[in-house]
Design a protein around this motif. Structure first.
Motif, short mmCIF file in Angstrom:
data_model
loop_
_atom_site.label_atom_id
_atom_site.label_comp_id
_atom_site.label_asym_id
_atom_site.label_seq_id
_atom_site.Cartn_x
_atom_site.Cartn_y
_atom_site.Cartn_z
N SER A 32 -7.80 0.64 -7.27
CA SER A 32 -6.62 1.32 -7.52
C SER A 32 -5.76 0.73 -7.10
O SER A 32 -5.66 -0.09 -6.19
CB SER A 32 -6.69 2.67 -6.97
N VAL A 33 -4.31 0.70 -7.66
CA VAL A 33 -3.20 0.07 -7.35
C VAL A 33 -2.16 1.32 -7.24
O VAL A 33 -1.50 1.48 -8.21
CB VAL A 33 -2.66 -0.99 -8.44
N ASP A 34 -2.06 1.55 -5.86
CA ASP A 34 -0.87 2.66 -5.66
C ASP A 34 0.20 1.95 -4.50
O ASP A 34 -0.14 1.63 -3.41
CB ASP A 34 -1.69 3.75 -4.91
N LEU A 35 1.26 1.79 -5.48
CA LEU A 35 2.47 0.98 -4.81
C LEU A 35 2.82 1.77 -3.21
O LEU A 35 3.29 1.04 -2.58
CB LEU A 35 3.62 0.73 -5.59
N SER A 36 2.53 2.98 -3.36
CA SER A 36 3.06 3.67 -2.27
C SER A 36 2.14 3.41 -1.03
O SER A 36 2.70 3.69 0.37
CB SER A 36 3.18 5.13 -2.42
N SER A 37 0.98 2.94 -1.33
CA SER A 37 0.08 2.55 -0.09
C SER A 37 0.18 1.08 0.27
O SER A 37 -0.52 0.64 1.08
CB SER A 37 -1.17 2.91 -0.61
N TYR A 38 1.10 0.20 -0.35
CA TYR A 38 1.19 -1.03 0.05
C TYR A 38 2.15 -1.30 0.80
O TYR A 38 3.29 -0.66 1.04
CB TYR A 38 1.83 -1.83 -1.33
N THR A 39 1.89 -2.56 1.86
CA THR A 39 2.93 -2.98 2.94
C THR A 39 3.25 -4.39 2.79
O THR A 39 2.54 -5.00 2.04
CB THR A 39 2.42 -2.84 4.11
N LEU A 40 4.14 -5.01 3.17
CA LEU A 40 4.88 -6.23 3.26
C LEU A 40 3.78 -6.74 4.06
O LEU A 40 4.08 -6.83 5.40
CB LEU A 40 6.33 -6.47 3.39
N ALA A 41 3.03 -7.66 3.60
CA ALA A 41 2.19 -8.72 4.48
C ALA A 41 2.72 -9.89 4.98
O ALA A 41 2.41 -10.24 5.67
CB ALA A 41 0.90 -8.78 3.78
#
Length: 307
Positions: A32-41
Motif C-alpha cells: 500500500s502507498v499511504d503518503l501520510s505514513s511516509y517520512t523524509l529518509a
C-alpha cells in the motif's frame, strides 16, 4: 525429543524472532502507498551535470537505479539512490525537456513541454543521441511554458499518463505509437481542479510497484505540484487519498518516481545545486509480545547449548 533436535528447534525459533525484529528495517513488497505514513529518509545533492534544472526522474527497474533529466535537454543521467552519478548519455537538439519515464528493456520516453512531443530512446551509458534520429509522436499543438510537465508509463497496457502544467491544467491518458512520424490519442482522466493545485508538475503511475499488482491501488497516481509544494495520491477520478507536504522542504521540486519497494524520489532544481529527496514508508511496529519473545528464546537457546 533429543537434545540435538531441541537445540535446532530453539535455534529456529530464536532466528525467526530475530528476523522478525529486523523486518521493519526493510520496505520490500510494499502492499500500500499511504503518503501520510511516509517520512523524509534523506536529502542528497545531484551531480553537476543535472544542474540545468533537474526537472524529471524515473526508476529503472532493470538497472535498479534512477535517471534524472534536466529541462535543457542536455543529458539523461543515471544516479544511485543517494544521488551519486553512475553514467550519462548526452542529448542534443531537444527543446525544454520536462518529462521522462522508463518503459523497460533499457528504453525511456522523454517529453518536451512547449512542443508537446514524445520521444523513445534506448539508453547507452557514455553514448549520445540527437532528437531528429528518434522515433517520436505529437501529443498536442505547440504551447508556451505551460505544456507537458510529466509522463509516466503504465506497464499493464502500455499506455501513458501525462500532465499539463497550466492554462488549463490537464491529467490525461495517452496511447502512443512511436514512429517517423508517430501518432497518439489523448483522453482526459479527470478535472485537475479537484486537486486544488496552483500547477501540475509531474505524475507517477502506481501500477509499476509489484506489491500493488492485482489491487485497486495499482490504478492510483502520484501527482506533484511545484507551486503548491504538495505530493498527493489520487484515484483516477481525481479523489485525493493521501498527501505529503513539501512546504518546508523545497519550492522548486518538479519530478517524482517510485521504486519497487515503495520508496519515493523527488528531484528539485534548487538553483545550481539540484537535490534528490527520498521518502520512505514508515515501518509497521511489531506487537509488544514479539519484542519480549525474541530475547527470551535467544536466552533459552544459549542456556541449552551450555547444558
Amino acid at each position: 525429543m533429543n537434545h540435538a533436535t531441541s537445540r535446532r528447534s530453539l535455534r529456529a525459533l530464536a532466528t525467526g524472532a530475530c528476523i522478525a525484529l529486523a523486518a521493519p528495517l526493510s520496505h520490500a513488497a510494499v502492499s500500500s502507498v499511504d503518503l501520510s505514513s511516509y517520512t523524509l529518509a534523506g536529502t542528497f545533492f545531484l551531480p553537476a551535470v543535472t544542474a540545468s534544472e533537474a526537472s524529471a526522474v524515473t526508476y529503472d527497474w532493470d538497472r535498479n537505479s534512477l535517471f534524472v533529466l534536466g529541462d535543457e535537454g542536455e543529458a539523461l543521467v543515471e544516479v544511485d539512490f543517494t544521488g551519486n552519478q553512475l553514467s550519462v548519455m548526452t542529448l542534443s537538439g531537444f527543446n525544454d525537456t520536462e518529462g521522462v519515464t522508463y518503459i523497460g528493456n533499457g528504453e525511456f520516453v522523454i517529453t518536451e513541454e512547449r512542443m508537446r512531443d514524445a520521444f523513445k530512446l534506448s539508453y547507452v551509458a557514455g553514448g549520445s543521441v540527437a532528437r531528429g534520429t528518434l522515433a517520436s509522436a505529437d501529443l498536442g499543438s505547440d504551447v508556451g511554458n505551460v505544456g507537458i510537465e510529466g509522463i509516466s508509463y503504465d506497464p499493464r497496457d502500455g499506455s501513458f499518463v501525462t500532465v499539463k502544467e497550466n492554462v488549463p491544467q490537464e491529467v490525461n491518458v495517452n496511447t502512443i505509437t512511436f514512429g517517423t512520424p508517430g501518432s497518439a490519442t489523448t483522453t482526459s482522466l479527470f478535472d485537475p481542479a479537484l486537486l486544488n493545485f496552483v500547477d501540475v508538475s509531474d505524475v507517477q503511475v502506481l501500477a509499476t510497484v509489484p506489491g500493488l499488482a492485482g489491487t485497486a491501488e495499482a490504478d492510483n497516481l502520484l501527482i506533484y505540484s511545484q507551486e503548491s509544494r504538495r505530493l498527493v495520491e489520487t484515484d483516477r477520478n481525481g479523489n485525493v487519498l493521501s498527501e505529503f507536504d513539501f512546504f518546508l522542504l523545497a519550492d522548486q521540486a518538479e519530478g517524482v518516481t517510485i521504486d519497487f519497494d515503495g520508496n519515493i524520489y523527488v528531484v528539485d532544481e534548487n538553483g545550481s545545486l539540484p537535490r534528490l529527496f527520498v521518502l520512505a514508508p514508515t515501518p509497521v511496529p511489531l506487537p509488544a509480545a514479539a519484542w519480549l519473545l525474541a530475547p527470551a528464546l535467544a536466552g533459552l537457546w544459549t542456556r541449552r547449548r551450555r547444558g
